[in-house]
Design a protein around this motif. Structure first.
Motif, PDB file in Angstrom:
ATOM      1  N   VAL A   1       0.824  -1.208   0.000  1.00  0.00           N
ATOM      2  CA  VAL A   1       0.000   0.000   0.000  1.00  0.00           C
ATOM      3  C   VAL A   1       0.863   1.264   0.000  1.00  0.00           C
ATOM      4  O   VAL A   1       2.046   1.233   0.340  1.00  0.00           O
ATOM      5  N   ALA A   2       0.234   2.351  -0.379  1.00  0.00           N
ATOM      6  CA  ALA A   2       0.833   3.691  -0.276  1.00  0.00           C
ATOM      7  C   ALA A   2      -0.314   4.693  -0.311  1.00  0.00           C
ATOM      8  O   ALA A   2      -1.446   4.347  -0.672  1.00  0.00           O
ATOM      9  N   SER A   3      -0.043   5.928   0.041  1.00  0.00           N
ATOM     10  CA  SER A   3      -1.087   6.955  -0.013  1.00  0.00           C
ATOM     11  C   SER A   3      -1.205   7.484  -1.442  1.00  0.00           C
ATOM     12  O   SER A   3      -0.228   7.474  -2.212  1.00  0.00           O
ATOM     13  N   PRO A   4      -2.392   7.968  -1.831  1.00  0.00           N
ATOM     14  CA  PRO A   4      -2.538   8.587  -3.163  1.00  0.00           C
ATOM     15  C   PRO A   4      -1.571   9.746  -3.352  1.00  0.00           C
ATOM     16  O   PRO A   4      -1.031   9.942  -4.457  1.00  0.00           O
TER      17      PRO A   4
ATOM     18  N   GLU B   1      -7.442   6.965   2.087  1.00  0.00           N
ATOM     19  CA  GLU B   1      -6.132   7.422   2.560  1.00  0.00           C
ATOM     20  C   GLU B   1      -5.001   6.492   2.145  1.00  0.00           C
ATOM     21  O   GLU B   1      -3.829   6.859   2.216  1.00  0.00           O
ATOM     22  N   LEU B   2      -5.344   5.274   1.732  1.00  0.00           N
ATOM     23  CA  LEU B   2      -4.366   4.329   1.204  1.00  0.00           C
ATOM     24  C   LEU B   2      -4.952   3.644  -0.023  1.00  0.00           C
ATOM     25  O   LEU B   2      -6.174   3.484  -0.130  1.00  0.00           O
ATOM     26  N   ILE B   3      -4.078   3.240  -0.932  1.00  0.00           N
ATOM     27  CA  ILE B   3      -4.480   2.442  -2.085  1.00  0.00           C
ATOM     28  C   ILE B   3      -3.570   1.222  -2.167  1.00  0.00           C
ATOM     29  O   ILE B   3      -2.438   1.238  -1.677  1.00  0.00           O
ATOM     30  N   ARG B   4      -4.071   0.165  -2.760  1.00  0.00           N
ATOM     31  CA  ARG B   4      -3.235  -1.003  -3.013  1.00  0.00           C
ATOM     32  C   ARG B   4      -2.447  -0.778  -4.285  1.00  0.00           C
ATOM     33  O   ARG B   4      -2.984  -0.346  -5.312  1.00  0.00           O
ATOM     34  N   LEU B   5      -1.166  -1.088  -4.243  1.00  0.00           N
ATOM     35  CA  LEU B   5      -0.306  -0.894  -5.397  1.00  0.00           C
ATOM     36  C   LEU B   5      -0.329  -2.093  -6.334  1.00  0.00           C
ATOM     37  O   LEU B   5      -0.121  -1.941  -7.541  1.00  0.00           O
TER      38      LEU B   5
ATOM     39  N   VAL C   1       3.156   1.300  11.089  1.00  0.00           N
ATOM     40  CA  VAL C   1       3.566   1.196   9.686  1.00  0.00           C
ATOM     41  C   VAL C   1       2.430   1.637   8.769  1.00  0.00           C
ATOM     42  O   VAL C   1       2.635   2.407   7.815  1.00  0.00           O
ATOM     43  N   ALA C   2       1.211   1.171   9.054  1.00  0.00           N
ATOM     44  CA  ALA C   2       0.061   1.558   8.239  1.00  0.00           C
ATOM     45  C   ALA C   2      -0.191   3.058   8.323  1.00  0.00           C
ATOM     46  O   ALA C   2      -0.466   3.712   7.311  1.00  0.00           O
ATOM     47  N   ARG C   3      -0.082   3.616   9.517  1.00  0.00           N
ATOM     48  CA  ARG C   3      -0.306   5.055   9.688  1.00  0.00           C
ATOM     49  C   ARG C   3       0.761   5.866   8.958  1.00  0.00           C
ATOM     50  O   ARG C   3       0.461   6.875   8.312  1.00  0.00           O
ATOM     51  N   ALA C   4       2.015   5.426   9.020  1.00  0.00           N
ATOM     52  CA  ALA C   4       3.091   6.128   8.330  1.00  0.00           C
ATOM     53  C   ALA C   4       2.857   6.132   6.821  1.00  0.00           C
ATOM     54  O   ALA C   4       3.092   7.139   6.145  1.00  0.00           O
ATOM     55  N   ALA C   5       2.372   5.011   6.296  1.00  0.00           N
ATOM     56  CA  ALA C   5       2.070   4.959   4.873  1.00  0.00           C
ATOM     57  C   ALA C   5       0.953   5.939   4.515  1.00  0.00           C
ATOM     58  O   ALA C   5       1.006   6.614   3.480  1.00  0.00           O
ATOM     59  N   SER C   6      -0.066   6.049   5.379  1.00  0.00           N
ATOM     60  CA  SER C   6      -1.178   6.963   5.112  1.00  0.00           C
ATOM     61  C   SER C   6      -0.739   8.418   5.136  1.00  0.00           C
ATOM     62  O   SER C   6      -1.386   9.285   4.542  1.00  0.00           O
ATOM     63  N   LEU C   7       0.380   8.700   5.818  1.00  0.00           N
ATOM     64  CA  LEU C   7       0.922  10.065   5.897  1.00  0.00           C
ATOM     65  C   LEU C   7       1.794  10.414   4.694  1.00  0.00           C
ATOM     66  O   LEU C   7       2.377  11.501   4.630  1.00  0.00           O
ATOM     67  N   GLY C   8       1.910   9.475   3.749  1.00  0.00           N
ATOM     68  CA  GLY C   8       2.662   9.753   2.527  1.00  0.00           C
ATOM     69  C   GLY C   8       4.156   9.557   2.644  1.00  0.00           C
ATOM     70  O   GLY C   8       4.921  10.120   1.865  1.00  0.00           O
ATOM     71  N   LEU C   9       4.593   8.742   3.611  1.00  0.00           N
ATOM     72  CA  LEU C   9       6.025   8.570   3.846  1.00  0.00           C
ATOM     73  C   LEU C   9       6.656   7.474   2.995  1.00  0.00           C
ATOM     74  O   LEU C   9       7.881   7.330   2.996  1.00  0.00           O
TER      75      LEU C   9
END
Length: 317
Positions: free
Chosen positions: A166-169, A255-259, A229-237
């Motif tokens: 996952v990653a943020s848009p 706030e997250l998408i699957r890559l 880890v999930a929260r950090a990904a949602s913050l665009g890190l």
């Protein structure tokens, strides 16, 4: 006739190898368990254990006695449990272990309905990221993935345990989507360090065709908590590998998408673990049934299945 308390103290002491562990399981002091076993030995006129400062060891007579009575005592306990379910309310302290993020988001919200239905049960819940020894530590149940089934414990599957990329848009804006797990190496990774082993977790991803490939994450950031880890990904890190239950709420909020919607890592199941059914107290039985029925009724196994691609992110009514 020998008392059930003495027989149960003997069986648990034999299974767990100490009066202290048996006491935790039976909610008794080690001294009380020891007295019950001593009374049983005196009444039978035989020594059941060889005692030392380090552990208990069954004598030959003790081994024979255990094999003869274990199933009968279990059947008697089951009968008592069934009668209590029909003739009275389940009651007592319900000690349960679960992970902080999963427990807070998916199990804790069920507590008001559960307590309204079973007001005489008093929950004592522990939220922690570790594998507990269900019997030795005196837990009635545990919820999570990957727990070892020690002697005397069983499990009921609630949902698959799938890991997805996952990653943020915002992070992916202007970046190319990776074509496969190897393509993750071109992006900045948020890695998880196992609290149990101290090592960076490595994931092997698979798709519906049966192809397998390592997830090639870099190590820009390392954390030891899956929810962080999930929260950090949602913050665009950066990019992260997270469990589907940790991601569902982020997916639904956008706030997250699957890559890699067609790829996932299968690490087993999310299950509810509890002691052998033959000695299951009413309070534990109704809790296991309550949780299992909630997962079935709300289709959580399907929502947590990374193998279903992107279709199961959509907010469900």
């Amino acid at each position: 006739m020998e008392s059930l308390a003495n027989l149960e103290a003997f069986i648990r002491s034999a299974e767990l190898g100490s009066f202290s562990a048996a006491g935790r399981r039976l909610a008794l002091t080690p001294a009380a368990v020891s007295r019950n076993v001593a009374t049983l030995e005196r009444n039978l006129g035989i020594r059941l254990f060889q005692r030392s400062t380090r552990k208990l060891t069954l004598t030959e007579a003790g081994e024979r006695f255990l094999s003869e009575i274990r199933d009968h005592v279990g059947a008697l306990q089951t009968a008592i449990t069934e009668v209590s379910l029909e003739g009275g309310e389940p009651a007592g302290v319900l000690k349960v272990s679960m992970s902080p993020h999963f427990g807070t988001n998916y199990i804790l919200p069920l507590l008001p309905d559960f307590m309204a239905r079973y007001p005489r049960i008093r929950p004592e819940w522990t939220f922690e990221n570790r594998q507990v020894d269900l019997i030795a530590e005196g837990y009635d149940a545990a919820i999570g993935g990957g727990l070892e089934l020690s002697s005397g414990t069983v499990s009921r599957v609630l949902a698959p345990a799938h890991i997805v990329a996952v990653a943020s848009p915002a992070y992916m804006r202007g970046r190319a989507l990776p074509p496969d797990p190897a393509g993750l190496a071109a992006l900045e990774g948020i890695q998880l360090r196992s609290s149990n082993t101290g090592r960076i977790r490595q994931w092997i991803m698979r798709n519906a065709a049966g192809d397998e490939m390592p997830a090639a994450l870099t190590e820009k950031i390392v954390m030891n908590d899956p929810a962080a880890v999930a929260r950090a990904a949602s913050l665009g890190l950066g990019v992260a590998m997270i469990a589907m239950p940790d991601g569902v709420m982020y997916f639904e909020r956008g706030e997250l998408i699957r890559l890699l919607p067609e790829w996932y890592a299968d690490i087993g199941t999310i299950s509810i673990y509890y002691a052998s059914r033959t000695l299951l107290p009413a309070k534990t039985r109704v809790f296991v049934d309550f949780i299992t029925e909630h997962f079935r009724r709300n289709g959580l196994a399907k929502r947590f299945a990374g193998s279903l691609g992107a279709s199961n992110f959509r907010k469900q009514s």
